[in-house]
Design a protein around this motif. Structure first.
Motif, PDB file in Angstrom:
ATOM      1  N   PHE A  17       0.832  -1.199   0.000  1.00 44.02           N
ATOM      2  CA  PHE A  17       0.000   0.000   0.000  1.00 44.02           C
ATOM      3  C   PHE A  17       0.869   1.254   0.000  1.00 44.02           C
ATOM      4  O   PHE A  17       0.695   2.159  -0.823  1.00 44.02           O
ATOM      5  CB  PHE A  17      -0.931  -0.016   1.218  1.00 44.02           C
ATOM      6  CG  PHE A  17      -1.882   1.144   1.250  1.00 44.02           C
ATOM      7  CD1 PHE A  17      -3.096   1.099   0.570  1.00 44.02           C
ATOM      8  CD2 PHE A  17      -1.557   2.310   1.949  1.00 44.02           C
ATOM      9  CE1 PHE A  17      -3.972   2.179   0.582  1.00 44.02           C
ATOM     10  CE2 PHE A  17      -2.428   3.402   1.974  1.00 44.02           C
ATOM     11  CZ  PHE A  17      -3.630   3.330   1.287  1.00 44.02           C
ATOM     12  N   ALA A  55       0.321   3.161  -3.439  1.00 41.31           N
ATOM     13  CA  ALA A  55      -0.913   3.945  -3.400  1.00 41.31           C
ATOM     14  C   ALA A  55      -0.643   5.385  -3.835  1.00 41.31           C
ATOM     15  O   ALA A  55       0.474   5.892  -3.710  1.00 41.31           O
ATOM     16  CB  ALA A  55      -1.493   3.927  -1.987  1.00 41.31           C
ATOM     17  N   VAL A  92      -5.636  -5.461  -0.338  1.00 41.74           N
ATOM     18  CA  VAL A  92      -5.179  -5.035  -1.657  1.00 41.74           C
ATOM     19  C   VAL A  92      -5.346  -6.235  -2.578  1.00 41.74           C
ATOM     20  O   VAL A  92      -4.804  -7.304  -2.305  1.00 41.74           O
ATOM     21  CB  VAL A  92      -3.710  -4.575  -1.616  1.00 41.74           C
ATOM     22  CG1 VAL A  92      -3.163  -4.427  -3.029  1.00 41.74           C
ATOM     23  CG2 VAL A  92      -3.576  -3.264  -0.854  1.00 41.74           C
ATOM     24  N   PHE A 137      -7.275  -1.318  -3.837  1.00 39.11           N
ATOM     25  CA  PHE A 137      -7.535  -1.265  -2.404  1.00 39.11           C
ATOM     26  C   PHE A 137      -9.030  -1.438  -2.181  1.00 39.11           C
ATOM     27  O   PHE A 137      -9.838  -0.758  -2.817  1.00 39.11           O
ATOM     28  CB  PHE A 137      -7.048   0.093  -1.875  1.00 39.11           C
ATOM     29  CG  PHE A 137      -7.306   0.319  -0.415  1.00 39.11           C
ATOM     30  CD1 PHE A 137      -6.514  -0.309   0.541  1.00 39.11           C
ATOM     31  CD2 PHE A 137      -8.323   1.174   0.004  1.00 39.11           C
ATOM     32  CE1 PHE A 137      -6.736  -0.087   1.896  1.00 39.11           C
ATOM     33  CE2 PHE A 137      -8.547   1.397   1.358  1.00 39.11           C
ATOM     34  CZ  PHE A 137      -7.756   0.764   2.310  1.00 39.11           C
ATOM     35  N   LEU A 182      -4.277   1.230  -6.899  1.00 37.50           N
ATOM     36  CA  LEU A 182      -2.964   1.684  -6.440  1.00 37.50           C
ATOM     37  C   LEU A 182      -2.213   2.180  -7.668  1.00 37.50           C
ATOM     38  O   LEU A 182      -1.815   1.405  -8.522  1.00 37.50           O
ATOM     39  CB  LEU A 182      -2.194   0.554  -5.749  1.00 37.50           C
ATOM     40  CG  LEU A 182      -2.847  -0.075  -4.512  1.00 37.50           C
ATOM     41  CD1 LEU A 182      -1.827  -0.879  -3.705  1.00 37.50           C
ATOM     42  CD2 LEU A 182      -3.490   0.958  -3.597  1.00 37.50           C
TER      43      LEU A 182
END
Lengths: 669, 669
Positions: free
Chosen positions: A117, A121, A194, A213, A262
């Motif tokens: 993440f 992200a 995720v 996500f 992401l």
């Protein structure tokens, strides 16, 4: 002999072995733990864990899986409570986890969900969730593997279809085989995840797997959100990974906002156009190889337990002192155990070096420099295969060296094995990874030209410098350079063979090549470790000498395990007299083992495991193994009733039937 | 693709593989099961078991150990009820036990307690108890191993002191380490036992270990008798042997009548004089080696499951049909699995031959002829080591070949492994047995003289005939005699080396010699199996050809695993051109694997396992592995609540803490 005296004998035997060791245990401990300050942190954190009843391990082996899961969650909650209370750093939290010593669902949040993440992200998403994730205000998992596909990410079937009208992605599981499976912490725990899914753009364009996500469970009821089917995939073989809830997920046309993709490396425009990645992605797999190749500490546990127990166990031949010999004194025992001890030292040091390299690469990558990526990928793939394969074997070899009692759960090696054995097949199946090692090796071999500057060869292919001319191979096995050169020259010969006959190989070639290349790399690294022992390790004099001998043992036994290749390529030729040409090496191994034998207990003490951490009756630090085994057995649930309920229900009917058939009644006995 | 179509693909793949096999499966099945009549019995008995809910296996993996113990007793009671109802013979009862497929306490009654009692008890004792034991009117165990001593029987500490005044023996555990430990069925089940104890005669004369029949528990309350402390020793590693109650016992001066000494081979007079054994005792160990070397069927299960699953699993490269390749089609897979299949066939046949030899020896022994004893002891020791070591490795190799899903308990291979792995350390630790093999080999070597009639060499040392002159070694790997001669010649060379340099060996020598000798013996046996395939097996034409190829694969891969020795002794010399001299062998292995690949599913079908017997989601006979895995997971206890109780207790507090730290509340998400 009274019980007290017997107890004393085992305790005395271990104390005696300890006193014979000449190494400076605290110094060696600091070396293995990366410095006194790290060691002190560990003592401190581990002490907190050992003294908190939440983490009591004494009933672990008696629990059902549901109890283990619930215990795992309780432990996790308590860990974070303690972290807040003691203001532990993430590093200290990891030390606490290592004292807890079992896989937990939260590991997946920490090593998979959060890093992926963080690295991939968008700033918007990071702004919304990064803090919550860091503080575990939401709990996440990483959904990649499906029922039908594992390491072959390009064939994953879960879809993420972009819907321009609503600026959403629709996540969907079209088939049974697209069910996400094996996902750690998904079954009953995670609130978010995720998800790897095949990105489909308007017009049906398939641009392959991307990450999304998703919220999975309701934050007030913890129930799965609409359209999402979740569950635990059930127990694992050998009752490994009992606490984590590896789970499954099916998605029935579930919508997520566009921003949930992401998108640091690839994006979709509002119109549904694909924007290609700018930078190479940091491979998630790569990070995990490091984790699974941190097997050094698992091997260290096995070495500690087995060396202690075979030191206090006496069996067989009676020696000059009138006592049976210590089991570890038999060649068939120490020849199995001392190389394991050497592997632990080598892999612990390698792991530290690898973590440093990885940090350096991550730093460079964040500035757009991907130059280290290929090299590190080649190295981590090879190390993952070698260390996990060797580690699994070592843990089991250590267990078996303890004979019958090694099969008791109280030996403490069963759960270590059960939790470590999947490392051969997860996060890149070892047989699949072999091919990556080979690809890199062939590429390096083929790009080697007369103008190549051998000083610039990366560590993974340093051995190729020998293409400039066969090294002169000594038969002096006391010098580290001898085994290193044998292993490097063997790597050259086997890669050469593969490159020249790639379409004409046998079925074992890939594995052999991968092994040869990785072992050459490790051997050279071990050579460096030996060289820098005096300058960098903090070990001095005798201690440095002993650890150097242990490293040499690693090198010699690696050559020994490579003898088929070495003989096949004529690197070691049969002697004229027809005597076994491998004999000098084998005897050097034996002699080295005999030199190291008095150091074995000291070298394992240097790992610094407490009895709480080891949780082994056979490996207790005072040597009182039989008493500890007896004490542990008294806790067995079956022993809580003098007569088992199964007597009334099954055993008595069985006995009565038998007596009827035999024509004898109970009263006649 | 809809779920139905996906399902169909795996089912079609397995059906397709099945149809490609050219062997006559029913004929091969009869061969493996020792004839049609045996096979029919098995179908019949196994059907009864499969249809009785007592034996349901579907919840086994979810049970605690106490539940497994209780289930084990229930199963046993039901088995005997069924035996009486159907008038099953002991052989049919064994077939039922094999369908049940888990170690049970009653096994120890049947394979240890009863045979030892039968063979060594006096006529008086036999008259009193033999019928009761046969009908299970009393339940027994065999108490040998102690906390402090295992295979070294001479050092056992439990004492049996003869008391002439009362004509009794006093059984006593003088130390903690003399506690009987690991005794199967002792913990909570047995009413009686046969105890190994050091016989002490008046004046303190110690005449070593002898056997005593003892009652352990009260026949009306099932409580331990006075002076006897009993209990279960606790769980085993990897959750193996869950149902049996391996137990401990301590005796506090417990008296038994003089007649309770098993006195067929040694006696004590009323005055306390020792009367020496007349005949050699039939070694109890020997009988057990047979049991533990019946690993062929365990390997057969592993081969069936892994070959079926890797046939339906498609992964990786896309073939000309647009589909990913079947996993079994990769060399790194079939090269691992087909030799396992070959081991299963070879060991099943060897097991049958060995049982015949043992029956013959037992018959001769009962007439006082002990001539076969030494030979059979040498053979069984070597086979026990080889078959258990190979078997353990094979089961795990098969499991790993299935990649990630192989780690699911529903693969069915975890419990097979966990229950088979102790065979390396129990009933003679393999490393201890190696020495017995070597002792026999050296004795045979040293007694070989120019006048020895090589035709009279026993099977265990047939290879010594080559001492008369080096065999001419062909390089035609398609002929079984080639690999057999390589293995025999290697045995000669390594035994010779050991004999000439016995005081100057390295630490690995014992293991290598033991392996070489046993592998030469097995190779010659396999040669015989191949020769008699057409005449004795009932297999004809193509089926016999295929099985012969499978046996050849066993021989070639054994040579391959022996290459270090073969190269070390110059039996295979490096080629002039510097090319790997092992290459022709390795390529022959690959080519043979490719020939056998289309036969793999047929050859495993011939083992005849039903789905009930295999109990594996990945190895279901219709190939529908993914559906079976999904179905099995739905039964996981954690899935019975949508929200786990751990949510309220641990997960929610964790989330709330995290949200507090992050400064975000639940409602904001």
């Amino acid at each position: 002999m009274s019980k007290a005296q017997v107890t004393t004998k085992q305790v005395l035997d271990l104390a005696d072995a300890r006193s014979k060791s000449t190494i400076d245990v605290p110094k060696a401990r600091d070396y293995l733990h990366g410095g006194t300050s790290n060691w002190n942190k560990r003592v401190n954190v581990s002490g907190v864990i050992a003294n908190d009843p939440t983490f009591d391990k004494s009933r672990r082996e008696f629990m059902s899986r549901t109890e283990r899961y619930e215990r795992g969650q309780k432990i996790t909650d308590r860990l974070f409570e303690l972290q807040e209370h003691h203001a532990w750093t993430p590093e200290e939290l990891n030390l606490a986890l290592s004292a807890v010593d079992e896989p937990l669902s939260i590991n997946l949040h920490m090593v998979a969900f959060e890093p992926v993440f963080r690295m991939q992200a968008s700033p918007t998403l990071l702004g919304k969730y990064a803090n919550l994730i860091a503080s575990r205000g939401i709990l996440g998992c990483y959904l990649q593997t499906e029922l039908g596909h594992g390491s072959n990410v390009s064939k994953l079937e879960t879809t993420a279809t972009f819907i321009p009208d609503t600026q959403e992605f629709e996540i969907h599981s079209p088939t049974l085989t697209s069910t996400k499976w094996w996902i750690g912490a998904l079954g009953k725990t995670s609130t978010h995840g995720v998800v790897q899914a095949k990105l489909l753009l308007p017009g049906g364009q398939d641009v392959g797997p991307h990450l999304f996500f998703m919220q999975l469970r309701d934050m007030s009821t913890h129930k799965p959100l609409p359209g999402i089917t979740l569950g635990d995939i059930g127990p694992k073989v050998l009752h490994g990974y009992q606490a984590p809830d590896n789970g499954f997920a099916r998605f029935d046309h579930v919508r997520v906002p566009k921003e949930n993709m992401l998108s640091k490396f690839a994006q979709v425009t509002d119109e549904g156009k694909y924007v290609k990645p700018l930078h190479a992605k940091l491979s998630y797999g790569g990070m995990l190889y490091i984790r699974s190749s941190s097997g050094g500490w698992a091997i260290a546990r096995a070495a500690t337990i087995s060396i202690r127990y075979t030191t206090v166990r006496r069996q067989g031949e009676v020696g000059s002192d009138g006592l049976e010999r210590q089991v570890i004194s038999y060649p068939s025992t120490y020849y199995r155990l001392l190389p394991i001890l050497a592997h632990a030292y080598v892999y612990i040091e390698l792991g530290r070096a690898l973590t440093r390299s990885f940090d350096e690469m991550a730093a460079r990558l964040s500035t757009g420099d991907a130059s280290l990526l290929a090299e590190l990928h080649a190295i981590t793939s090879g190390l993952k295969v070698t260390i996990t394969s060797v580690g699994i074997l070592d843990i089991e070899t250590a267990r078996r060296s303890m004979g019958g009692h090694g099969y008791s759960a109280f030996s403490g090696l069963g759960s270590i094995y059960a939790d470590y054995v999947p490392s051969a097949t997860y996060e890149g199946d070892n047989f699949v990874l072999d091919q990556q090692v080979i690809r890199a090796a062939l590429k390096a071999f083929r790009s080697f030209t007369p103008s190549t500057d051998v000083k610039l060869l990366p560590p993974s292919s340093t051995y190729l410098r020998l293409l400039r001319g066969q090294p002169s191979l000594s038969s002096d096995w006391s010098v580290p350079e001898t085994p290193i050169l044998y292993l490097e020259w063997r790597a050259v010969k086997i890669v050469q063979e593969l490159a020249h006959n790639a379409n004409d190989t046998d079925a074992s070639m890939n594995q052999r090549v991968s092994k040869a290349v990785t072992e050459a790399f490790i051997a050279r690294q071990v050579g460096e470790m030996i060289k820098t022992l005096n300058s960098k390790s903090g070990l001095k004099g005798r201690s440095a000498v002993v650890v150097a001998k242990l490293y040499l043992l690693h090198l010699l036994t690696t050559v020994e395990s490579a003898l088929v290749d070495i003989l096949s390529f004529g690197i070691l030729a049969p002697s004229e007299q027809g005597r076994d040409p491998t004999l000098t090496l084998r005897k050097a191994v034996k002699a080295l083992c005999e030199e190291l034998l008095p150091e074995a207990v000291g070298l394992t003490d240097a790992f610094g495991f407490t009895d709480f951490e080891l949780n082994s009756a056979l490996g207790v630090s005072d040597g009182n193994a039989y008493q500890a085994l007896w004490d542990a057995a008294q806790m067995e649930p079956l022993n809580q009733d003098e007569v088992t309920p199964a007597y009334r229900e099954s055993i008595r009917p069985m006995l009565l039937r038998g007596q009827r058939i035999a024509g004898k009644t109970l009263s006649k006995l």
